[in-house]
Design an enzyme around this catalytic site. Structure first.
Site, PDB file in Angstrom:
ATOM      1  N   ILE A 156      -5.299   3.931  34.720  1.00  0.00           N
ATOM      2  CA  ILE A 156      -3.958   3.871  35.315  1.00  0.00           C
ATOM      3  C   ILE A 156      -3.896   2.784  36.374  1.00  0.00           C
ATOM      4  CG2 ILE A 156      -2.215   5.152  36.601  1.00  0.00           C
ATOM      5  CD1 ILE A 156      -3.376   7.714  35.301  1.00  0.00           C
ATOM      6  N   ASP A 175     -12.611   0.850  44.727  1.00  0.00           N
ATOM      7  CA  ASP A 175     -13.084   1.919  43.854  1.00  0.00           C
ATOM      8  C   ASP A 175     -14.583   2.065  44.056  1.00  0.00           C
ATOM      9  OD1 ASP A 175     -13.674   3.681  41.666  1.00  0.00           O
ATOM     10  OD2 ASP A 175     -11.855   2.976  40.679  1.00  0.00           O
ATOM     11  N   ARG A 235      -2.509  12.806  42.729  1.00  0.00           N
ATOM     12  CA  ARG A 235      -2.620  14.218  43.065  1.00  0.00           C
ATOM     13  C   ARG A 235      -2.091  14.459  44.477  1.00  0.00           C
ATOM     14  NH1 ARG A 235      -2.788  14.971  38.521  1.00  0.00           N
ATOM     15  NH2 ARG A 235      -4.291  16.104  37.219  1.00  0.00           N
ATOM     16  N   GLU A 264       3.100  21.692  45.127  1.00  0.00           N
ATOM     17  CA  GLU A 264       4.174  21.449  44.156  1.00  0.00           C
ATOM     18  C   GLU A 264       4.383  22.583  43.160  1.00  0.00           C
ATOM     19  OE1 GLU A 264       2.334  18.848  40.584  1.00  0.00           O
ATOM     20  OE2 GLU A 264       2.291  17.848  42.523  1.00  0.00           O
ATOM     21  N   HIS A 296       6.538  15.353  39.438  1.00  0.00           N
ATOM     22  CA  HIS A 296       5.329  15.182  38.618  1.00  0.00           C
ATOM     23  C   HIS A 296       5.708  14.786  37.187  1.00  0.00           C
ATOM     24  CE1 HIS A 296       0.844  16.340  38.889  1.00  0.00           C
ATOM     25  NE2 HIS A 296       1.006  15.442  37.939  1.00  0.00           N
TER      26      HIS A 296
END
EC number: 1.1.1.28
Length: 332
Positions: A156, A175, A235, A264, A296
């Site tokens: 992504i 990362d 998230r 959520e 979401h």
């Protein structure tokens, strides 16, 4: 061969129908309700279970599945953070997920929402609703003048990088596990602090792990440029929502686009029209012109839902036939 699928939405049924036609040797039962202790007994006699939910897969539910003889569980999503892992290990359950149902779907919405923030679309929509057609003072910013910091350069994250580059933005990344091609391009910074200091836009594309719980908190916000933009399409637990509110109030953060929220499950994918939402933190964010919230739905495209169903069902069939699956999740 028999597979039971739980929490099957109406929009998923056409894709299940297609899969069943392609796999006539498999008997499939579709259950609209989430997998719970109350309906886990429906899995008795089945070889595998195909599931999707944000609600926890508790030790009780997993043990009951195992007691019913169901050891093959395929998730129609990426995240496995709501699984009781000790029970998974203890009962020898086979778990698979859908690691990349559509990276582009999520990346595209994250950039779309950022563009709305930069172009002041929410403010202009309010003005237009009142027949106020003046420009000032809501002048826009151009993405090609900005540095975008991408945290998490998996599928992504890389899709987002390609789109941001297409707009002419400078892109930097962070990362723990670096992509070789991106490293050759010199895109990575060595620390999150470096990324915070350089980025005008910070976008999150990492999983929910203990190590990154509330990774964007008061300390992180304090290290960012004034007027930074925050994008979270990963998230909800990655951001301390109360600290985000303080950063928005101070101007440290100019705007945020959120497709996830740490609490959520009480709100998203529910019709709450006319009801009072008693989550004050959520409502504080929801009612701001410079915060865009989607429930979401970044993943929610025809391509993604097709892949979620077909990849998960194929993996479950592989488990049943061979004991292994291409998308099997290993828990060390």
């Amino acid at each position: 061969m028999k597979i039971i699928a739980y929490a099957v939405r109406d929009d998923e049924r056409p894709f299940f129908d297609t899969w069943m036609k392609e796999n006539p040797d498999v008997e499939v039962k579709l259950v609209p309700e989430l997998l719970t202790e109350d309906n886990v007994d429906l899995a008795k006699g089945f070889d595998g279970a195909d599931v999707y939910q944000q609600k926890d897969y508790t030790a009780e539910v997993l043990n009951k599945l195992a007691d019913e003889g169901v050891k093959n569980i395929s998730l129609r999503n990426v995240g496995v953070d709501n699984l009781d892992v000790p029970t998974v290990k203890a009962r020898g359950l086979n778990i698979s997920n859908v690691p990349a149902y559509s990276p582009n779907a999520i990346a595209e919405l994250s950039v779309t929402q950022l563009m709305q923030l930069l172009r002041q679309t929410p403010l202009f929509n309010k003005k237009l609703a009142k027949q106020d057609f003046r420009w000032a003072p809501d002048i826009a910013k151009e993405l090609n003048t900005m540095t975008v910091g991408v945290i998490g350069t998996g599928r992504i994250g890389r899709a987002a990088i390609d789109i941001f580059k297409g707009f002419g933005a400078k892109v930097i990344g962070y990362d723990v596990y670096r992509n070789a091609e991106l490293e050759k391009e010199g895109m990575y910074v060595d620390t999150l602090d470096e990324l915070y200091a350089q980025a005008d836009v910070i976008t999150l594309h990492v999983p929910a792990l203990k190590d990154n719980y509330h990774m964007l908190n008061a300390d992180a916000f304090s290290k960012m440029k004034d007027g930074a933009y925050i994008l979270n399409f990963a998230r909800g637990t990655l951001i301390d929502s109360e600290d985000l509110i303080k950063a928005l109030d101070s101007g440290k953060v100019a705007g945020a686009a959120l497709d996830t929220y740490e609490y959520e499950t009480k709100i998203f994918n529910k019709d709450l029209e006319g009801q009072t939402i008693d989550d004050k933190v959520f409502m504080n964010l929801f009612n701001r012109d410079n915060v865009l919230i989607t429930p979401h739905t970044a993943f929610y495209t025809e391509t993604a839902v097709h892949n979620m169903v077909h990849v998960s069902m194929n993996s479950n069939k592989q488990f049943i036939e061979t004991g292994k699956a291409d998308t099997q999740v290993k828990f060390d």
